[in-house]
Write a protein that holds these residues in place. Sequence first.
Motif, PDB file in Angstrom:
ATOM      1  N   ASN A 121       0.822  -1.206   0.000  1.00  0.00           N
ATOM      2  CA  ASN A 121       0.000   0.000   0.000  1.00  0.00           C
ATOM      3  C   ASN A 121       0.859   1.259   0.000  1.00  0.00           C
ATOM      4  O   ASN A 121       0.597   2.200  -0.748  1.00  0.00           O
ATOM      5  CB  ASN A 121      -0.906  -0.022   1.232  1.00  0.00           C
ATOM      6  N   ALA A 157       3.129   5.627  -3.137  1.00  0.00           N
ATOM      7  CA  ALA A 157       4.335   6.343  -3.567  1.00  0.00           C
ATOM      8  C   ALA A 157       4.308   6.505  -5.087  1.00  0.00           C
ATOM      9  O   ALA A 157       4.631   7.571  -5.614  1.00  0.00           O
ATOM     10  CB  ALA A 157       5.575   5.586  -3.117  1.00  0.00           C
ATOM     11  N   TYR A 216       1.392   9.012  -5.993  1.00  0.00           N
ATOM     12  CA  TYR A 216       1.546  10.428  -5.645  1.00  0.00           C
ATOM     13  C   TYR A 216       2.950  10.958  -5.915  1.00  0.00           C
ATOM     14  O   TYR A 216       3.368  11.933  -5.312  1.00  0.00           O
ATOM     15  CB  TYR A 216       1.151  10.641  -4.181  1.00  0.00           C
ATOM     16  N   TYR A 236     -10.471   9.494   3.748  1.00  0.00           N
ATOM     17  CA  TYR A 236      -9.832  10.807   3.643  1.00  0.00           C
ATOM     18  C   TYR A 236      -8.933  10.867   2.421  1.00  0.00           C
ATOM     19  O   TYR A 236      -8.116   9.995   2.186  1.00  0.00           O
ATOM     20  CB  TYR A 236      -9.015  11.130   4.908  1.00  0.00           C
ATOM     21  N   ARG A 237      -9.065  11.934   1.674  1.00  0.00           N
ATOM     22  CA  ARG A 237      -8.194  12.160   0.526  1.00  0.00           C
ATOM     23  C   ARG A 237      -7.775  13.619   0.595  1.00  0.00           C
ATOM     24  O   ARG A 237      -8.607  14.500   0.800  1.00  0.00           O
ATOM     25  CB  ARG A 237      -8.926  11.864  -0.791  1.00  0.00           C
ATOM     26  N   THR A 238      -6.479  13.872   0.442  1.00  0.00           N
ATOM     27  CA  THR A 238      -6.038  15.269   0.616  1.00  0.00           C
ATOM     28  C   THR A 238      -6.550  16.134  -0.531  1.00  0.00           C
ATOM     29  O   THR A 238      -6.937  15.631  -1.586  1.00  0.00           O
ATOM     30  CB  THR A 238      -4.494  15.372   0.673  1.00  0.00           C
ATOM     31  N   GLY A 251      -9.403   6.420  -0.681  1.00  0.00           N
ATOM     32  CA  GLY A 251      -9.180   6.928   0.672  1.00  0.00           C
ATOM     33  C   GLY A 251      -9.305   5.825   1.714  1.00  0.00           C
ATOM     34  O   GLY A 251      -9.481   6.087   2.899  1.00  0.00           O
ATOM     35  N   SER A 287       7.183  12.301   0.549  1.00  0.00           N
ATOM     36  CA  SER A 287       6.727  11.730   1.817  1.00  0.00           C
ATOM     37  C   SER A 287       7.532  10.492   2.165  1.00  0.00           C
ATOM     38  O   SER A 287       8.016   9.775   1.289  1.00  0.00           O
ATOM     39  CB  SER A 287       5.259  11.316   1.722  1.00  0.00           C
TER      40      SER A 287
HETATM   41  P1  ADP Z   1      -6.162   6.648  -1.737  1.00  0.00           P
HETATM   42  O1  ADP Z   1      -6.903   5.518  -2.294  1.00  0.00           O
HETATM   43  O2  ADP Z   1      -6.845   7.947  -1.933  1.00  0.00           O
HETATM   44  O3  ADP Z   1      -4.739   6.681  -2.135  1.00  0.00           O
HETATM   45  P2  ADP Z   1      -5.133   6.165   0.932  1.00  0.00           P
HETATM   46  O4  ADP Z   1      -5.858   5.853   2.172  1.00  0.00           O
HETATM   47  O5  ADP Z   1      -4.090   5.215   0.497  1.00  0.00           O
HETATM   48  O6  ADP Z   1      -6.238   6.415  -0.148  1.00  0.00           O
HETATM   49  O7  ADP Z   1      -4.464   7.573   1.128  1.00  0.00           O
HETATM   50  C1  ADP Z   1      -5.203   8.607   1.714  1.00  0.00           C
HETATM   51  C2  ADP Z   1      -4.731   9.945   1.210  1.00  0.00           C
HETATM   52  O8  ADP Z   1      -3.431  10.223   1.703  1.00  0.00           O
HETATM   53  C3  ADP Z   1      -4.557   9.975  -0.289  1.00  0.00           C
HETATM   54  O9  ADP Z   1      -5.766  10.286  -0.917  1.00  0.00           O
HETATM   55  C4  ADP Z   1      -3.521  11.046  -0.479  1.00  0.00           C
HETATM   56  O10 ADP Z   1      -4.136  12.301  -0.471  1.00  0.00           O
HETATM   57  C5  ADP Z   1      -2.663  10.945   0.759  1.00  0.00           C
HETATM   58  N1  ADP Z   1      -1.433  10.157   0.485  1.00  0.00           N
HETATM   59  C6  ADP Z   1      -1.206   8.852   0.715  1.00  0.00           C
HETATM   60  N2  ADP Z   1       0.058   8.503   0.349  1.00  0.00           N
HETATM   61  C7  ADP Z   1       0.622   9.620  -0.138  1.00  0.00           C
HETATM   62  C8  ADP Z   1       1.929   9.917  -0.660  1.00  0.00           C
HETATM   63  N3  ADP Z   1       2.880   8.991  -0.758  1.00  0.00           N
HETATM   64  N4  ADP Z   1       2.160  11.193  -1.055  1.00  0.00           N
HETATM   65  C9  ADP Z   1       1.217  12.146  -0.947  1.00  0.00           C
HETATM   66  N5  ADP Z   1      -0.034  11.936  -0.447  1.00  0.00           N
HETATM   67  C10 ADP Z   1      -0.314  10.679  -0.046  1.00  0.00           C
END
Ligand code: ADP
Length: 489
Positions: free
Chosen positions: A375, A380, A383, A425-427, A439, A466
């Motif tokens: 995951n 990685a 994003y 949650y999604r940023t 998310g 990150s």
């Molecule tokens: P998603 O399916 O949206 O990737 P996750 O639960 O894996 O759901 O991640 C939640 C949120 O965290 C993502 O929507 C993203 O905004 C942020 N995120 C996760 N991993 C990264 C990363 N490596 N770099 C930047 N943002 C990240």
Amino acid sequence: MAIYKDDKSKLDTASIKTTTLFSFVVFALFLLAVLWGLVQFFIDTYYERARTQEVIRTANVLETEFRQNPEGFSKFAIQTAGTSGIYIRLDTPSDSLVYDGTSSVEETATLSEDIESISKKLRAAGPGSVTEVRPGTGQSDSRLLYASHLSRNGEKNLLYIIAPLYPDPTTFRILRNMLFYISFIFLIVSTILAYMLSRRITLPIENLTKAATELSQGNYNVNFDGSAFTETKELAKALNKASYEMEKTDFYQREIIANVSHDLKTPLTMIRSYAEKILDISGDNPEKRNADLHVIISETERLNKLVGDILSVSNLQSNNIELHMETFDIVEAARDVYESFNVLSSSRGFEVEFHPCRSCYVHGDRTRIMQVMTNFADNAVKYSGDDKYIDIKLSRSGKKVSFHCIDHGIGIPSDEIGHVWDKYYRTSANHERAIEGTGLGLAIVKGILNLHNAKFGVDSSEGKGSDFWFELDTVRKPSEKKDKKDKSE
Ligand code: ADP
């Protein structure tokens, strides 16, 4: 339809208000009962003892004065008799001196009887002093008699003191009346205090209940106010947090329903249109048919993953997940993840580097831990943006081993970093870039790592990348453990 009405006229004996009020009043009544009981049953004994001690103390002072200041003794004795309300008599070989400060022990006949009685007792007792309580016809004429030998310059003298034991009945009556008024005021004041206190305690609770009712009706803007008490303030803080979380979850849930339905709809439409295409056009052409079938398969996989994620989150949430614990080499597991990733990502232009530490063992569910690593690596890739360079690193420190997945992509805004582990949650960056996702991934990761009691986190800076990591306790290699066990046997 049943209508329930609050019966306000009925006293609610289980409420904090009534209980506090009732407890206070009962406590006040108990204190008063104790006070009156003491006054009624023990005041005489107490008074008698206190009076005896006081008379002995006065006698000691008189004796000292008699020995040390013979000239001033008479003046001192008159003064003492007056202030203490006692009868003092000093018998010297030549004289009998009387200093009378009492009005209640007046009769000469009684006095001489008393003196006779106590001097008889003194003679029988020998040197030192004696006391005696002489009951009167009523309580107020009971007397305390005191006699002692008092020698000075070889001269033998006798000191007698007669003191009324109790104050006269009027004083007693006044005291009792006073006590009655004090008790009454005490009861009233404690009832008022209890009422005020119970109101102070229940007011914040009532406010919190009102706010909670509003929250239950879907008003997330409600503010919980805990008023003055630390406990209710804490409760209000927790409820405000809960309402914020509820609002957030509600928002994400609504958003995810929209996202998930969209995500489900896209592959379903694709599957349907490609199936129709095979049926109508490419069915007879093996090459085209195979290409279309591949699209169908990959869309099915996407669907499968989405449904799987939703299921995992729901299972983790209801604690309905079974871990298959084993001792395994985490470096080897990370290598497997790296290898499967490397193949997939290099085709998309990614450069993934693996930095293992020396092999080390952990106790956990290998498949789930690999799911966590995958995951992190998946995200990685997702994003990374244009900087397609990823590090997978393992490092050991003492009895801990940590796994890091470092990318140099879009990073996470600092005010959003705490929420990435929340489900759905999604940023904000996702919305701008339309990156696909549910998310749910990191919520699953959090659930799995919590089940392993692992520490985990993310260090990130927006625009720079990150570092997602977790840390596990290392354990001894299984064979080493077995060898040791064998040796000890
Ligand atoms: P998603 O399916 O949206 O990737 P996750 O639960 O894996 O759901 O991640 C939640 C949120 O965290 C993502 O929507 C993203 O905004 C942020 N995120 C996760 N991993 C990264 C990363 N490596 N770099 C930047 N943002 C990240």
